[in-house]
Write an enzyme that holds these catalytic residues in place. Structure first.
Site, PDB file in Angstrom:
ATOM      1  CG  ASN A 176      76.671  34.439  90.316  1.00 36.02           C
ATOM      2  OD1 ASN A 176      76.516  33.688  91.275  1.00 36.02           O
ATOM      3  ND2 ASN A 176      77.366  35.561  90.410  1.00 36.02           N
TER       4      ASN A 176
ATOM      5  CG  ASP B 154      77.084  39.841  91.656  1.00 33.99           C
ATOM      6  OD1 ASP B 154      77.990  39.163  92.173  1.00 33.99           O
ATOM      7  OD2 ASP B 154      76.737  39.722  90.458  1.00 33.99           O
TER       8      ASP B 154
END
Length: 288
Positions: A229, A81
């Site tokens: 997320n 990420d």
């Protein structure tokens, strides 16, 4: 199976749900996160920051995700990420991650396109998916802070051009969410999401998912969000539970008795979120 982000989101598009992407802040919480997905009969995206990957070891994350995807019979994506350095992305790909995010949201538009395209060219050579980002998301994550007044929403026209020019497999968009928000709920810009979804032909991604009101999630899914997320909620819950268990334990008691409740608390959050993300009340969609 140990799969890519592109594979996971393709299936999500077909059946109109979103895939939960959960940040693993240490190796301890990882097995229960994957077991939560298995119990829900759903895929899961395990996300790590660069610093967490280096702390635990890329190879260790890869090994656990691969083995548990097989033994637990659940689809697992391992995703890096918010990477801004090509060397960090290359390391994750070379060591077995199936998905990476290049975050060029802080760059001028053309530079973001060129650098994202370079990542796509390298990653696709190895069958790895790439997520890009356009617009800036507020809040703080892994030391990167964006002030509220400097947050930039994603422009639909720019989004269409960006996706076409870069070849990304997914696009993170800015529609009002914030990293690190857990004490309040944000108001997401659904009309803007609809505009972006109408002109972009890749799966869309929500960052800062902890701050999204759960009542809005079904509408986000129905308008193209295929990766969602969640990080801060897991971190806060694990830490709060750890404070309680370590405070009350004897110093010579096995550590697992302190850690297991923390992992179980995370597992319950992941199961709950996945239950919403599967969008059982939503309608079936058609493959793009």
């Amino acid at each position: 199976m140990y799969i890519t982000l592109k594979e996971a989101t393709r299936r999500a598009e077909t059946l109109n749900y979103t895939v939960g992407a959960f940040n693993a802040h240490n190796l301890e919480m990882l097995p229960d996160m994957i077991r939560a997905a298995k119990e829900q009969g759903a895929p899961i995206i395990i996300q790590t920051s660069i610093d967490t990957a280096k702390y635990v070891g890329h190879e260790n994350f890869v090994a656990v995700c691969k083995s548990m995807a097989t033994t637990e019979m659940v689809d697992v994506v391992l995703h890096l990420d918010h990477a801004r350095d090509f060397n960090d992305i290359k390391e994750a790909i070379d060591k077995g991650y199936t998905s990476v995010m290049y975050d060029g949201s802080h760059l001028p538009f053309k530079e973001n396109i060129m650098k994202t395209r370079a990542v796509v060219d390298y990653a696709h050579r190895y069958g790895v998916s790439v997520e890009g980002e356009l617009g800036t998301i507020g809040g703080t994550e892994e030391g990167i802070h964006v002030d509220e007044d400097k947050r930039i929403y994603t422009d639909p026209k720019d989004a269409a051009e960006f996706v076409k020019a870069t070849g990304v497999d997914a696009l993170a968009i800015a529609i009002g969410t914030n990293h690190g928000q857990y004490k309040s709920k944000t108001e997401v810009n659904i009309p803007l999401l609809k505009e972006i979804n109408a002109v972009v032909d890749v799966p869309l991604v929500i960052h800062g998912g902890t701050g999204v009101d759960e009542k809005d999630i079904h509408e986000l899914i129905d308008n193209g969000i295929r990766k969602f997320n969640v990080g801060t909620e897991l971190l806060v819950t694990w830490t709060q539970t750890a404070k309680e268990t370590f405070r009350d334990t004897k110093v010579n008691k096995s550590l697992r008795h302190n850690i297991i409740p923390c992992n179980q608390a995370v597992k319950e959050i992941v199961k709950h979120k996945i239950g919403i993300f599967m969008n059982k009340e939503g309608h079936l969609n058609t493959m793009r």
